[in-house]
Design an enzyme around this catalytic site. Structure first.
Site, PDB file in Angstrom:
ATOM      1  N   HIS A 157      -1.804  11.256   8.299  1.00 13.72           N
ATOM      2  CA  HIS A 157      -0.878  11.500   7.191  1.00 13.72           C
ATOM      3  C   HIS A 157      -0.805  12.961   6.752  1.00 13.72           C
ATOM      4  O   HIS A 157       0.080  13.327   5.975  1.00 13.72           O
ATOM      5  CB  HIS A 157      -1.217  10.586   6.001  1.00 13.72           C
ATOM      6  N   ASP A 201       1.957   3.324   0.950  1.00 13.33           N
ATOM      7  CA  ASP A 201       0.589   3.659   1.332  1.00 13.33           C
ATOM      8  C   ASP A 201      -0.401   2.888   0.452  1.00 13.33           C
ATOM      9  O   ASP A 201      -0.083   2.546  -0.677  1.00 13.33           O
ATOM     10  CB  ASP A 201       0.399   5.172   1.086  1.00 13.33           C
ATOM     11  N   HIS A 231      -3.051   4.426  -0.373  1.00 10.66           N
ATOM     12  CA  HIS A 231      -3.686   5.548  -1.075  1.00 10.66           C
ATOM     13  C   HIS A 231      -2.640   6.496  -1.648  1.00 10.66           C
ATOM     14  O   HIS A 231      -1.514   6.576  -1.134  1.00 10.66           O
ATOM     15  CB  HIS A 231      -4.582   6.334  -0.110  1.00 10.66           C
ATOM     16  N   ASP A 264      -3.084   9.857  -1.786  1.00 13.18           N
ATOM     17  CA  ASP A 264      -3.104  11.100  -1.001  1.00 13.18           C
ATOM     18  C   ASP A 264      -2.759  12.319  -1.851  1.00 13.18           C
ATOM     19  O   ASP A 264      -2.023  13.212  -1.436  1.00 13.18           O
ATOM     20  CB  ASP A 264      -2.167  10.995   0.216  1.00 13.18           C
ATOM     21  N   HIS A 300      -5.873  14.484   5.384  1.00 17.73           N
ATOM     22  CA  HIS A 300      -4.865  13.412   5.275  1.00 17.73           C
ATOM     23  C   HIS A 300      -4.858  12.756   3.893  1.00 17.73           C
ATOM     24  O   HIS A 300      -3.949  11.977   3.598  1.00 17.73           O
ATOM     25  CB  HIS A 300      -5.001  12.372   6.400  1.00 17.73           C
ATOM     26  N   ASP A 359       2.741   4.681   5.798  1.00 18.64           N
ATOM     27  CA  ASP A 359       1.377   4.663   6.329  1.00 18.64           C
ATOM     28  C   ASP A 359       1.084   3.240   6.796  1.00 18.64           C
ATOM     29  O   ASP A 359       1.388   2.277   6.076  1.00 18.64           O
ATOM     30  CB  ASP A 359       0.423   5.092   5.191  1.00 18.64           C
ATOM     31  N   ASP A 412      -1.521   1.674   6.678  1.00 18.98           N
ATOM     32  CA  ASP A 412      -2.378   0.934   5.747  1.00 18.98           C
ATOM     33  C   ASP A 412      -1.643   0.445   4.505  1.00 18.98           C
ATOM     34  O   ASP A 412      -2.232  -0.236   3.661  1.00 18.98           O
ATOM     35  CB  ASP A 412      -3.657   1.720   5.404  1.00 18.98           C
ATOM     36  N   GLU A 415      -0.550   7.331  10.657  1.00 16.74           N
ATOM     37  CA  GLU A 415      -1.885   6.736  10.628  1.00 16.74           C
ATOM     38  C   GLU A 415      -2.087   5.607  11.628  1.00 16.74           C
ATOM     39  O   GLU A 415      -3.117   4.946  11.618  1.00 16.74           O
ATOM     40  CB  GLU A 415      -2.290   6.271   9.220  1.00 16.74           C
TER      41      GLU A 415
HETATM   42 MN   LIG Z   1      -1.790   7.877   3.625  1.00 20.23          MN
END
Ligand SMILES: [Mn+2]
Length: 311
Positions: free
Chosen positions: A101, A128, A130, A132, A145, A231, A233, A276
């Site tokens: 990322h 995402d 997260h 980030d 990332h 992403d 995730d 990712e």
């Molecule tokens: Mn990310």
């Protein structure tokens, strides 16, 4: 412009140094094997594959303990920024095939520069687990990332990677959806900077469709361009296991497709990151195929063909 005339530009980014582990560098190859070019071609787009970026590490960027592999990530950022800007300026929709990322430092900065030439604001939809939004001082891991959003908003100027007077993204134009893992300091920064966060609880309570429609209305009302950063995730690990940072409780297959369909209907999407994917951790290409299906959905593929107006 008719959809049939539109060009999408595939930009491969074999970058994994921002993630703290090996595997993401195989992402661009996995997307190509999973058929991203033919999936988009079948939808009527002209697909221009610009190959993979392979810059040398930047000699002018000194290594930093708290920002691991800075010379590599910084060199990629510069190359990605230039390539994304060039693709967008040529009239294509850039699609970044990641790569971890940290690549979004470059892609979003390139789109911010492009949006500035049009005198239109750039919005970012960050899908995402997260946020980030770390900087070297706040990151528990030092992996870059976890820093791209702070970087393209100008809140993590930890090295002279891109010019300091470049166009930035206003954090109030960043919409994060699917969030379920935020570091302590990062939480404070997100609030301070007024990033729009829709966590999994908001999705459960309000519904993905309603949240997306609100976001898209904001972008449309402001005459903005919309960059989408997806992403792996963001998805639940049961749906897409091929990522190094799995967090339980992610978006379902259906929620993800709904987002993509609403994005397509909006006609607002200017650019896309697919990030990712770690083929080394994937289950026989499953996550790569799902990401390609989601990209196809964003560009107009329907799982069920509903009769469309004038269709
Ligand atoms: Mn990310």
């Amino acid at each position: 412009m008719q959809k049939q005339e539109k060009t999408v530009a595939l930009i491969g980014v074999p970058l994994e140094e921002g993630s703290g582990r090996g595997g993401c560098a195989m992402g661009p190859a996995a997307y190509r094997i999973a058929g991203i070019a033919s999936a988009l071609g079948e939808l009527g787009y002209a697909v221009e594959d610009r190959g993979d970026l392979r810059p040398q590490p930047a000699a002018d960027l000194a290594p930093m303990d708290r920002a691991k592999h800075l010379p590599v990530v910084g060199a990629f950022t510069r190359a990605i920024e230039a390539e994304t800007y060039a693709a967008a300026t040529s009239g294509a929709v850039p699609i970044l095939l990641g790569g971890d990322h940290s690549l979004s430092m470059g892609s979003v900065s390139g789109m911010a520069r492009y949006a500035a030439t049009l005198d239109r604001p750039l919005y970012v939809l960050w899908l995402d687990a997260h946020s980030d939004f770390n900087a070297p001082e706040t990151s528990p891991s030092g992996n870059i990332h976890g820093m791209p959003v702070a970087f393209f908003c100008g809140k993590a100027e930890f090295a002279p990677i891109l010019p300091s007077d470049r166009p930035l993204v206003d954090p109030r134009r960043v919409y994060q959806v699917g969030i379920r893992s935020v570091d302590e300091e990062e939480r404070r920064l997100i609030r301070e900077n007024a990033v729009n966060v829709f966590d999994m609880r908001a999705i459960d309570e309000e519904g993905m469709g309603s949240i997306l429609k609100r976001i898209l209305a904001d972008v449309r009302d402001a005459g903005g361009l919309l960059h989408v950063s997806l992403d792996v995730d963001f998805l639940d690990p049961d749906v897409a296991p091929g990522v190094g940072t799995t967090v339980p409780g992610g978006a379902t297959f259906r929620e993800a497709h709904l987002i993509m369909e609403l994005l397509h209907d909006s006609g607002l999407v200017s650019s896309l990151d697919l990030v990712e994917l770690n083929p080394f951790l994937d289950d026989r290409g499953r996550s790569a195929r799902i990401m390609v299906e989601l990209a196809a959905s964003l560009f107009g593929k329907r799982i069920l063909d509903r009769p469309t107006r004038g269709g």
